[in-house]
Design a protein around this motif. Structure first.
Motif, PDB file in Angstrom:
ATOM      1  N   TYR A  31       0.926  -1.257  -0.132  1.00 42.06           N
ATOM      2  CA  TYR A  31      -0.063   0.002   0.036  1.00 42.06           C
ATOM      3  C   TYR A  31       0.957   1.177   0.055  1.00 42.06           C
ATOM      4  CZ  TYR A  31      -3.563   3.393   1.265  1.00 42.06           C
ATOM      5  OH  TYR A  31      -4.429   4.603   1.178  1.00 42.06           O
ATOM      6  N   LEU A  32       0.544   2.178  -0.893  1.00 43.66           N
ATOM      7  CA  LEU A  32       1.333   3.327  -0.810  1.00 43.66           C
ATOM      8  C   LEU A  32       0.361   4.524  -1.610  1.00 43.66           C
ATOM      9  CD1 LEU A  32       4.927   4.592  -1.110  1.00 43.66           C
ATOM     10  CD2 LEU A  32       3.523   4.855  -3.219  1.00 43.66           C
ATOM     11  N   GLN A  33       0.260   5.566  -0.734  1.00 39.82           N
ATOM     12  CA  GLN A  33      -0.423   6.775  -1.167  1.00 39.82           C
ATOM     13  C   GLN A  33       0.552   7.919  -1.669  1.00 39.82           C
ATOM     14  OE1 GLN A  33      -4.200   7.624  -1.661  1.00 39.82           O
ATOM     15  NE2 GLN A  33      -2.884   9.065  -2.834  1.00 39.82           N
ATOM     16  N   LEU A  34       0.638   8.034  -2.963  1.00 40.02           N
ATOM     17  CA  LEU A  34       1.555   9.279  -3.125  1.00 40.02           C
ATOM     18  C   LEU A  34       0.865  10.494  -3.228  1.00 40.02           C
ATOM     19  CD1 LEU A  34       4.296   9.809  -4.341  1.00 40.02           C
ATOM     20  CD2 LEU A  34       3.184   9.893  -6.549  1.00 40.02           C
ATOM     21  N   VAL A  35       1.296  11.414  -2.645  1.00 42.18           N
ATOM     22  CA  VAL A  35       0.708  12.706  -2.485  1.00 42.18           C
ATOM     23  C   VAL A  35       1.673  13.958  -2.812  1.00 42.18           C
ATOM     24  CG1 VAL A  35      -1.085  12.255  -0.874  1.00 42.18           C
ATOM     25  CG2 VAL A  35       0.937  13.328   0.082  1.00 42.18           C
ATOM     26  N   SER A  36       1.371  15.149  -3.171  1.00 41.26           N
ATOM     27  CA  SER A  36       2.131  16.093  -3.578  1.00 41.26           C
ATOM     28  C   SER A  36       2.567  16.699  -2.222  1.00 41.26           C
ATOM     29  CB  SER A  36       1.420  17.351  -4.157  1.00 41.26           C
ATOM     30  OG  SER A  36       0.405  17.645  -3.443  1.00 41.26           O
ATOM     31  N   ASN A  37       3.922  17.282  -2.409  1.00 41.76           N
ATOM     32  CA  ASN A  37       4.548  17.478  -1.281  1.00 41.76           C
ATOM     33  C   ASN A  37       4.689  18.975  -1.171  1.00 41.76           C
ATOM     34  OD1 ASN A  37       6.444  17.747  -3.069  1.00 41.76           O
ATOM     35  ND2 ASN A  37       8.260  16.634  -1.881  1.00 41.76           N
ATOM     36  N   ASP A  38       3.856  19.811  -1.654  1.00 39.04           N
ATOM     37  CA  ASP A  38       3.812  21.223  -1.859  1.00 39.04           C
ATOM     38  C   ASP A  38       2.979  22.052  -0.684  1.00 39.04           C
ATOM     39  OD1 ASP A  38       1.041  20.618  -2.417  1.00 39.04           O
ATOM     40  OD2 ASP A  38       1.446  21.575  -4.618  1.00 39.04           O
ATOM     41  N   GLY A  39       2.188  21.213   0.295  1.00 37.43           N
ATOM     42  CA  GLY A  39       1.710  21.781   1.176  1.00 37.43           C
ATOM     43  C   GLY A  39       0.148  21.703   1.130  1.00 37.43           C
ATOM     44  N   TYR A  40      -0.189  21.083  -0.138  1.00 34.10           N
ATOM     45  CA  TYR A  40      -1.556  20.822  -0.240  1.00 34.10           C
ATOM     46  C   TYR A  40      -1.947  19.350  -0.405  1.00 34.10           C
ATOM     47  CZ  TYR A  40      -1.728  25.399  -1.781  1.00 34.10           C
ATOM     48  OH  TYR A  40      -1.510  27.126  -1.753  1.00 34.10           O
TER      49      TYR A  40
ATOM     50  N   GLY B 225       1.691  27.283 -10.738  1.00 30.36           N
ATOM     51  CA  GLY B 225       1.976  27.004 -11.986  1.00 30.36           C
ATOM     52  C   GLY B 225       2.947  25.978 -12.523  1.00 30.36           C
ATOM     53  N   GLN B 226       3.907  25.978 -11.454  1.00 31.12           N
ATOM     54  CA  GLN B 226       5.129  25.211 -11.775  1.00 31.12           C
ATOM     55  C   GLN B 226       5.019  23.753 -11.834  1.00 31.12           C
ATOM     56  OE1 GLN B 226       8.041  27.071 -12.476  1.00 31.12           O
ATOM     57  NE2 GLN B 226       9.448  25.172 -12.255  1.00 31.12           N
TER      58      GLN B 226
END
Length: 151
Positions: free
Chosen positions: A33-42, A134-135
């Protein structure tokens, strides 16, 4: 006397029949099991990988049955299989599937004969997204390293 000849012929014939190759037995399936999430604070959910991996008692094979859920990554996320921390392989896609919360979902399964000792397996999931500025950004996250219980 003919009975002993018949028995000898039968014993010889039985000895000449090729034996089927020995098949290694697999250990218990280990959950992946692995949930990949953005690491930009959101913490935007990018991709979800789940399923199972198992090792054979001969130490040279492993099998996996996984599904990859494409959530909010752009473009489509992907994953690789890392064996013994040094060898990377691409998984075998076996078809699409449906899964709640996914733009698309895909099944992956295979039995891999590595050819030498399999000490452990890890799955690395990669996905990208456009941040609030937008990056474009990409991130790779690894699962727990699954150890082969037979070595």
């Amino acid at each position: 006397m003919t009975t002993s000849i018949a028995m000898a012929v039968a014993a010889t014939a039985a000895a000449l029949v090729p034996l089927s190759p020995a098949h290694a037995a697999y250990g218990a399936d280990q959950p992946v099991y692995l949930q990949l999430v953005s690491n930009d604070g959101y913490a935007t959910q990018l991709a979800l990988l789940d399923g199972t991996v198992a090792f054979d008692d001969g130490n040279t094979k492993y099998r996996y049955s996984l599904r990859l859920c494409w959530q909010h990554a752009y473009p489509q996320p992907y994953f690789t299989i890392n064996v013994n921390g040094t060898s990377t392989a691409s998984p075998t896609q076996t078809g699409p599937t449906s899964m709640s919360g996914c733009q698309q979902a895909y099944l992956y399964s295979g039995e891999v004969n590595f050819g030498s000792t399999v000490r452990n397996v890890r799955f690395d999931v990669t996905g990208g997204w456009f941040g609030s500025n937008g990056q474009y950004q990409m991130r790779t996250k690894s699962t727990y390293t699954y150890d082969n219980p037979y070595n």
